[in-house]
Write an enzyme that holds these catalytic residues in place. Structure first.
Site, PDB file in Angstrom:
ATOM      1  N   SER A 119      -0.208   4.366   5.337  1.00 20.17           N
ATOM      2  CA  SER A 119      -1.172   3.565   4.569  1.00 20.17           C
ATOM      3  C   SER A 119      -2.531   3.609   5.258  1.00 20.17           C
ATOM      4  O   SER A 119      -3.574   3.496   4.615  1.00 20.17           O
ATOM      5  CB  SER A 119      -0.685   2.124   4.455  1.00 20.17           C
ATOM      6  N   ARG A 120      -2.541   3.776   6.569  1.00 23.56           N
ATOM      7  CA  ARG A 120      -3.806   3.765   7.320  1.00 23.56           C
ATOM      8  C   ARG A 120      -4.589   5.076   7.163  1.00 23.56           C
ATOM      9  O   ARG A 120      -5.760   5.130   7.546  1.00 23.56           O
ATOM     10  CB  ARG A 120      -3.543   3.465   8.796  1.00 23.56           C
ATOM     11  N   HIS A 176       7.001   5.664   1.527  1.00 19.64           N
ATOM     12  CA  HIS A 176       7.768   4.456   1.209  1.00 19.64           C
ATOM     13  C   HIS A 176       8.774   4.726   0.079  1.00 19.64           C
ATOM     14  O   HIS A 176       9.882   4.195   0.077  1.00 19.64           O
ATOM     15  CB  HIS A 176       6.840   3.326   0.741  1.00 19.64           C
ATOM     16  N   GLN A 206       2.210  -9.256  13.433  1.00 14.56           N
ATOM     17  CA  GLN A 206       2.300  -7.967  14.114  1.00 14.56           C
ATOM     18  C   GLN A 206       0.933  -7.293  14.275  1.00 14.56           C
ATOM     19  O   GLN A 206       0.863  -6.148  14.685  1.00 14.56           O
ATOM     20  CB  GLN A 206       3.312  -7.055  13.420  1.00 14.56           C
ATOM     21  N   ASP A 235       7.617   5.452  12.248  1.00 13.27           N
ATOM     22  CA  ASP A 235       7.544   4.381  13.248  1.00 13.27           C
ATOM     23  C   ASP A 235       8.839   4.415  14.063  1.00 13.27           C
ATOM     24  O   ASP A 235       9.683   3.518  13.956  1.00 13.27           O
ATOM     25  CB  ASP A 235       7.373   3.021  12.555  1.00 13.27           C
ATOM     26  N   ALA A 265       0.864  -1.189   0.000  1.00  8.49           N
ATOM     27  CA  ALA A 265       0.000   0.000   0.000  1.00  8.49           C
ATOM     28  C   ALA A 265       0.896   1.233   0.000  1.00  8.49           C
ATOM     29  O   ALA A 265       0.772   2.127   0.836  1.00  8.49           O
ATOM     30  CB  ALA A 265      -0.955   0.001   1.187  1.00  8.49           C
ATOM     31  N   LEU A 266       1.801   1.251  -0.945  1.00 14.65           N
ATOM     32  CA  LEU A 266       2.904   2.212  -0.909  1.00 14.65           C
ATOM     33  C   LEU A 266       2.451   3.632  -1.211  1.00 14.65           C
ATOM     34  O   LEU A 266       1.603   3.866  -2.076  1.00 14.65           O
ATOM     35  CB  LEU A 266       3.988   1.787  -1.908  1.00 14.65           C
TER      36      LEU A 266
HETATM   37  O1  PAF Z   1       6.856  -0.653   8.929  1.00 13.66           O
HETATM   38  C1  PAF Z   1       6.339  -1.614   8.331  1.00 13.66           C
HETATM   39  O2  PAF Z   1       5.776  -1.470   7.247  1.00 13.66           O
HETATM   40  C2  PAF Z   1       6.388  -2.981   8.965  1.00 13.66           C
HETATM   41  O3  PAF Z   1       6.267  -2.917  10.343  1.00 13.66           O
HETATM   42  C3  PAF Z   1       7.637  -3.782   8.560  1.00 13.66           C
HETATM   43  C4  PAF Z   1       8.918  -3.106   9.030  1.00 13.66           C
HETATM   44  C5  PAF Z   1       7.686  -3.940   7.056  1.00 13.66           C
HETATM   45  C6  PAF Z   1       7.593  -5.178   9.190  1.00 13.66           C
HETATM   46  O4  PAF Z   1       6.449  -5.873   8.797  1.00 13.66           O
END
Ligand code: PAF
Length: 282
Positions: free
Chosen positions: A190-191, A41, A65, A154, A36-37
């Site tokens: 993406s959210r 990204h 996750q 993040d 979902a770039l």
């Molecule tokens: O930041 C993210 O998109 C995800 O947490 C990652 C680092 C690709 C791990 O799934």
């Protein structure tokens, strides 16, 4: 001109492709994503190209996750669109494994970094960072890149990945990439796609509160009132919940009572049903 994007789907294929680049004398960068770039990204790919002459990316929506009530099923997926964006950004190799490839029957090994995952986002998302550390260690082990690039949005994830890569001698240098923001200051995520137009308009209160708190602190204001004012602003904008708004040590992520070198404001709050995170260096 880069050739067509090569797509590989198993760790062995990824390792072989990366090793072939290295044997040919290239320095290689790896950009892990969940797809979902967006422009944030693509900035990771651009950052990778500053440190290496070949860039590979991964797209994998990592079930480990996501908590049981989180958005795993509705998380946006668009491999074809993502591939086109990656190619245009200069990425030449895409690793897109299936869940069964990453976690075959019998999978039983997890990576847990001590302490850091329990703070901040970890308090609201138990197990989340164990899932991140586990998948990132698998991705980095297969990619064997010289550098791997992670977004600073993040920030807690970046701190955890840095700790893990160091502790486990993974041999890949972890690089942080600046946050990319929309014109009004909202960090790209993406959210953000989940936000209604009204929620999207109100969400800008989060970066605004961070900026004002930073200004107050740099002007010599005390930490507690600066944070309280920021929380009032966020609540006033209609966020349903504030998970945290804190000043922390950027490496250890522990709360600070005064600004010190490396201090960072960190925030997470829920708008509608969408949890947004953001942070700012002070
Ligand atoms: O930041 C993210 O998109 C995800 O947490 C990652 C680092 C690709 C791990 O799934």
């Amino acid at each position: 001109m880069p050739g067509p994007l090569r797509i590989v789907r198993t760790p062995l294929e990824l390792t072989a492709a990366m090793e072939a680049w290295k044997r040919a004398g290239h320095r290689v960068a790896f950009v892990p994503t969940m797809g979902a770039l967006h422009a944030g990204h693509l900035a990771l790919v651009a950052e990778g190209l500053k440190h290496a002459d070949k860039v590979a990316a991964s797209i994998f929506v990592n079930p480990k996750q996501f908590g049981p009530t989180e958005d795993l099923e509705r998380y946006p997926r668009d491999e074809a669109g993502d591939g086109a964006k990656l190619l245009a950004a200069g990425c030449e190799l895409l690793y897109a494994p299936t869940v069964a490839t990453m976690y075959p029957p019998g999978f039983a090994s997890y990576v847990r970094v001590a302490a850091l995952p329990d703070l901040l986002c970890g308090a609201a998302r138990p197990g989340h960072f164990d899932g991140v550390a586990t998948v990132v260690s698998k991705l980095l082990a297969a990619a064997r890149a010289d550098v791997a690039v992670f977004g600073e949005k993040d920030w807690q994830q970046l701190a955890i990945v840095r700790r893990m890569a160091d502790d486990l001698d993974l041999g890949t240098q972890i690089i942080g990439c600046h946050i990319v923001r929309d014109d009004d200051g909202l960090a790209l995520s993406s959210r953000n796609l989940y936000l209604t137009p009204d929620e999207r308009a109100r969400a800008v209160a989060l970066p605004q509160a961070l900026s004002r708190a930073r200004e107050a602190l740099l002007a010599g204001g005390d930490v507690a009132p600066a944070l309280a004012t920021a929380e009032r602003k966020i609540a006033g904008a209609g966020f349903a919940r504030i998970d945290y708004f804190e000043l922390v040590d950027g490496e250890r992520l522990t709360p600070l009572r005064a600004v010190t070198p490396g201090a960072r404001l960190m925030a997470a709050a829920v708008m509608g049903s969408t949890r947004l995170i953001d942070n700012l260096a002070v």
